[in-house]
Design a protein around this motif. Structure first.
Motif, PDB file in Angstrom:
ATOM      1  N   ILE A 227      13.884   4.614   4.593  1.00 53.74           N
ATOM      2  CA  ILE A 227      13.978   4.081   6.123  1.00 53.74           C
ATOM      3  C   ILE A 227      13.645   2.537   6.322  1.00 53.74           C
ATOM      4  CG2 ILE A 227      13.644   6.451   6.843  1.00 53.74           C
ATOM      5  CD1 ILE A 227      10.946   5.183   8.138  1.00 53.74           C
ATOM      6  N   ILE A 228      13.042   2.165   5.408  1.00 49.42           N
ATOM      7  CA  ILE A 228      12.509   0.976   5.546  1.00 49.42           C
ATOM      8  C   ILE A 228      13.545  -0.414   5.777  1.00 49.42           C
ATOM      9  CG2 ILE A 228      12.397   0.119   3.335  1.00 49.42           C
ATOM     10  CD1 ILE A 228       9.588  -0.744   5.681  1.00 49.42           C
ATOM     11  N   GLY A 229      14.815   0.022   5.164  1.00 47.87           N
ATOM     12  CA  GLY A 229      15.927  -0.830   5.095  1.00 47.87           C
ATOM     13  C   GLY A 229      16.483  -1.023   6.698  1.00 47.87           C
ATOM     14  N   GLN A 230      16.091   0.156   7.353  1.00 49.35           N
ATOM     15  CA  GLN A 230      16.787   0.338   8.710  1.00 49.35           C
ATOM     16  C   GLN A 230      16.016  -0.338   9.691  1.00 49.35           C
ATOM     17  OE1 GLN A 230      18.053   4.477   9.457  1.00 49.35           O
ATOM     18  NE2 GLN A 230      17.619   4.899   7.247  1.00 49.35           N
ATOM     19  N   ILE A 231      14.835  -0.983   9.449  1.00 50.73           N
ATOM     20  CA  ILE A 231      13.804  -1.456  10.309  1.00 50.73           C
ATOM     21  C   ILE A 231      14.305  -3.067  10.381  1.00 50.73           C
ATOM     22  CG2 ILE A 231      11.511  -2.308  10.934  1.00 50.73           C
ATOM     23  CD1 ILE A 231      10.730   0.156   9.462  1.00 50.73           C
ATOM     24  N   LYS A 232      14.527  -3.397  11.943  1.00 45.03           N
ATOM     25  CA  LYS A 232      14.992  -4.713  12.245  1.00 45.03           C
ATOM     26  C   LYS A 232      13.853  -5.940  12.705  1.00 45.03           C
ATOM     27  CE  LYS A 232      18.925  -3.665  10.606  1.00 45.03           C
ATOM     28  NZ  LYS A 232      19.139  -3.784   9.106  1.00 45.03           N
ATOM     29  N   GLN A 233      12.699  -5.247  13.151  1.00 41.05           N
ATOM     30  CA  GLN A 233      11.428  -6.036  13.644  1.00 41.05           C
ATOM     31  C   GLN A 233      11.145  -6.632  12.279  1.00 41.05           C
ATOM     32  OE1 GLN A 233      12.189  -2.489  14.185  1.00 41.05           O
ATOM     33  NE2 GLN A 233      11.285  -1.966  15.979  1.00 41.05           N
ATOM     34  N   PRO A 234      10.056  -7.666  12.748  1.00 40.39           N
ATOM     35  CA  PRO A 234       9.374  -8.265  11.735  1.00 40.39           C
ATOM     36  C   PRO A 234       8.451  -7.455  10.753  1.00 40.39           C
ATOM     37  CG  PRO A 234       9.272  -9.806  13.748  1.00 40.39           C
ATOM     38  CD  PRO A 234       9.915  -8.292  14.320  1.00 40.39           C
ATOM     39  N   ILE A 235       8.333  -7.432   9.624  1.00 43.22           N
ATOM     40  CA  ILE A 235       7.296  -6.653   9.003  1.00 43.22           C
ATOM     41  C   ILE A 235       6.396  -7.506   8.033  1.00 43.22           C
ATOM     42  CG2 ILE A 235       7.266  -4.700   7.296  1.00 43.22           C
ATOM     43  CD1 ILE A 235      10.022  -3.826   7.927  1.00 43.22           C
ATOM     44  N   LEU A 236       5.140  -7.280   7.856  1.00 43.96           N
ATOM     45  CA  LEU A 236       4.169  -7.622   7.130  1.00 43.96           C
ATOM     46  C   LEU A 236       3.703  -6.608   6.154  1.00 43.96           C
ATOM     47  CD1 LEU A 236       2.242  -9.734   6.114  1.00 43.96           C
ATOM     48  CD2 LEU A 236       0.594  -8.972   7.881  1.00 43.96           C
ATOM     49  N   PHE A 237       3.886  -6.871   4.713  1.00 42.78           N
ATOM     50  CA  PHE A 237       3.487  -6.075   3.791  1.00 42.78           C
ATOM     51  C   PHE A 237       2.434  -6.690   3.270  1.00 42.78           C
ATOM     52  CE2 PHE A 237       7.921  -5.580   4.089  1.00 42.78           C
ATOM     53  CZ  PHE A 237       8.051  -4.317   3.959  1.00 42.78           C
ATOM     54  N   VAL A 238       1.083  -5.844   3.336  1.00 40.90           N
ATOM     55  CA  VAL A 238      -0.240  -6.409   2.811  1.00 40.90           C
ATOM     56  C   VAL A 238      -0.567  -5.445   1.623  1.00 40.90           C
ATOM     57  CG1 VAL A 238      -2.780  -6.265   3.255  1.00 40.90           C
ATOM     58  CG2 VAL A 238      -0.878  -7.034   5.052  1.00 40.90           C
ATOM     59  N   SER A 239      -0.539  -5.932   0.440  1.00 45.80           N
ATOM     60  CA  SER A 239      -0.757  -5.256  -0.895  1.00 45.80           C
ATOM     61  C   SER A 239      -2.120  -5.637  -1.645  1.00 45.80           C
ATOM     62  CB  SER A 239       0.541  -5.501  -1.835  1.00 45.80           C
ATOM     63  OG  SER A 239       0.383  -4.586  -2.879  1.00 45.80           O
ATOM     64  N   GLY A 240      -2.933  -4.642  -1.638  1.00 40.38           N
ATOM     65  CA  GLY A 240      -4.185  -4.897  -2.702  1.00 40.38           C
ATOM     66  C   GLY A 240      -3.639  -4.447  -4.129  1.00 40.38           C
ATOM     67  N   LEU A 241      -3.820  -5.533  -4.915  1.00 41.79           N
ATOM     68  CA  LEU A 241      -3.170  -5.617  -6.253  1.00 41.79           C
ATOM     69  C   LEU A 241      -4.054  -4.570  -7.150  1.00 41.79           C
ATOM     70  CD1 LEU A 241      -1.821  -9.226  -6.937  1.00 41.79           C
ATOM     71  CD2 LEU A 241      -0.655  -6.943  -6.241  1.00 41.79           C
ATOM     72  N   ARG A 242      -5.338  -4.107  -6.801  1.00 46.42           N
ATOM     73  CA  ARG A 242      -6.098  -3.420  -7.611  1.00 46.42           C
ATOM     74  C   ARG A 242      -6.215  -1.735  -6.954  1.00 46.42           C
ATOM     75  NH1 ARG A 242     -11.908  -5.697  -8.421  1.00 46.42           N
ATOM     76  NH2 ARG A 242     -12.157  -3.811  -9.762  1.00 46.42           N
ATOM     77  N   ASP A 243      -5.203  -1.506  -6.115  1.00 43.71           N
ATOM     78  CA  ASP A 243      -5.234  -0.248  -5.324  1.00 43.71           C
ATOM     79  C   ASP A 243      -5.142   0.626  -6.466  1.00 43.71           C
ATOM     80  OD1 ASP A 243      -4.359   2.186  -4.078  1.00 43.71           O
ATOM     81  OD2 ASP A 243      -3.080   0.676  -2.644  1.00 43.71           O
ATOM     82  N   GLU A 244      -6.151   1.639  -6.278  1.00 44.39           N
ATOM     83  CA  GLU A 244      -6.264   2.680  -7.293  1.00 44.39           C
ATOM     84  C   GLU A 244      -5.647   4.021  -6.984  1.00 44.39           C
ATOM     85  OE1 GLU A 244      -9.460   3.461  -4.433  1.00 44.39           O
ATOM     86  OE2 GLU A 244      -8.162   1.661  -5.080  1.00 44.39           O
ATOM     87  N   MET A 245      -5.065   4.154  -5.924  1.00 43.47           N
ATOM     88  CA  MET A 245      -4.177   5.490  -5.368  1.00 43.47           C
ATOM     89  C   MET A 245      -2.933   5.274  -5.487  1.00 43.47           C
ATOM     90  SD  MET A 245      -7.238   6.775  -2.672  1.00 43.47           S
ATOM     91  CE  MET A 245      -6.279   8.508  -2.524  1.00 43.47           C
ATOM     92  N   VAL A 246      -2.421   4.378  -4.661  1.00 38.10           N
ATOM     93  CA  VAL A 246      -1.064   4.004  -4.654  1.00 38.10           C
ATOM     94  C   VAL A 246      -0.455   2.699  -5.535  1.00 38.10           C
ATOM     95  CG1 VAL A 246       1.107   3.261  -3.133  1.00 38.10           C
ATOM     96  CG2 VAL A 246      -0.802   4.823  -2.117  1.00 38.10           C
TER      97      VAL A 246
END
Length: 316
Positions: A227-246
């Motif tokens: 569904i992410i490609g259907q969102i037209k509003q501004p999106i900020l993606f915040v990613s922790g590069l040492r994420d041990e779960m995802v």
């Protein structure tokens, strides 16, 4: 030798069958964790502990489930953005108050914290269908308030909360001004493949080449990638590069899928950020990143010429 191989194959097949059966039977227990081991379902603290101005808000979801929330203001007359916050899957909203206290100060905003059904003081039992209704009830409540700027409602979801927030944002293009996703997975099926790698060829998902055998059996797929490609509003993606779960590639795939049709997407990573503490990583850069995103995409004056500057800023 043939007999030995047959026994081995039957044994492996049995283990796979048992694993898949447990995954299907107990999927809600795996996806939703309202009570952290060693704690109770009730709130250990309230915003009063941090001397925050707040009100208890009780809502009814569209199917009648009674929901509890906190609406917290930095100051009574604050007219800044209002952040609708959706939490991770473990614990309740009280466990996020330390982060919220800093968020209020750094972003000069209001925040609405929803307890999903089955979490905290809310009634019911969690499910994707139910939580989607809960999120809509929270947004509908905010839209009706007269003490906030309803044109500046921003959805902020972390992990499971990002999946919840993405669905809500897609369904409400005229009510949600922007979306912030932090350490969110592409889908529950993909996460099952991370937790139980030997099931990848059976459960499928966006990251697997195998058949999606369990697709129709998963009651809470939370397939954000679809569904992410259907969102037209501004999106900020915040990613922790040492994420041990995802695994961080989940966030990267979400960003690529969204940015294909949405030019107002921004991806920012934090090299030392882990799943739950990315907001503590890299000093003040985390808060400056969100602040810049809000200033450029959710300005105080909706007619401001800079309101749709999009993803051309660079987090410093």
């Amino acid at each position: 030798m043939v007999s030995y191989v047959s026994v081995l194959l039957y044994g492996v097949g049995g283990l796979v069958f048992v694993g898949m059966s447990l995954l299907v039977a107990f999927q809600e227990k795996l996806v939703y964790v309202p009570v952290v081991p060693g704690f109770t379902k009730s709130y250990p603290i309230t915003p009063a502990r941090f001397r925050l101005t707040y009100e208890d808000v009780w809502l009814r979801s569209s199917d009648g489930v009674r929901l509890h929330s906190w609406f917290i203001k930095l100051i009574p007359e604050c007219r800044g953005p209002t952040i609708l916050f959706f939490q991770e899957n473990a614990g309740n909203i009280a466990h996020r108050l330390e982060m919220v206290r800093i968020l209020l100060q750094k972003l000069q905003c209001n925040i609405f914290m929803l307890s999903y059904r089955g979490f905290g003081a809310s009634d019911g039992y969690p499910s994707q269908h139910g939580i989607t209704r809960d999120a809509q009830a929270a947004l509908d409540h905010l839209i009706q308030r007269t003490d906030i700027d309803t044109s500046r409602i921003v959805v902020f979801g972390r992990s499971l909360g990002g999946a919840v927030g993405a669905v809500l944002t897609k369904n409400n293009p005229d009510k949600v001004a922007a979306l912030i996703l932090e350490n969110t997975f592409t889908s529950i099926l993909d996460m099952a493949g991370v937790i139980l790698p030997f099931l990848k060829w059976f459960i499928g998902g966006s990251g697997s080449k195998g058949p999606r055998v369990l697709n129709r059996l998963v009651r809470s797929p939370w397939s954000t990638i679809d569904i992410i490609g259907q969102i037209k509003q501004p999106i900020l993606f915040v990613s922790g590069l040492r994420d041990e779960m995802v695994p961080p590639p989940h966030m990267q795939r979400l960003y690529v899928k969204a940015a294909t049709g949405n030019r107002r997407c921004t991806f920012v990573d934090f090299p030392t950020g882990m799943h739950m503490d990315t907001w503590l990583a890299d000093g003040d850069r985390y808060w400056r990143t969100i602040q810049l995103f809000l200033e450029q995409n959710v300005p105080e004056n909706k007619d401001d010429e800079n309101s749709h500057r999009g993803n051309d800023f660079e987090a410093r």
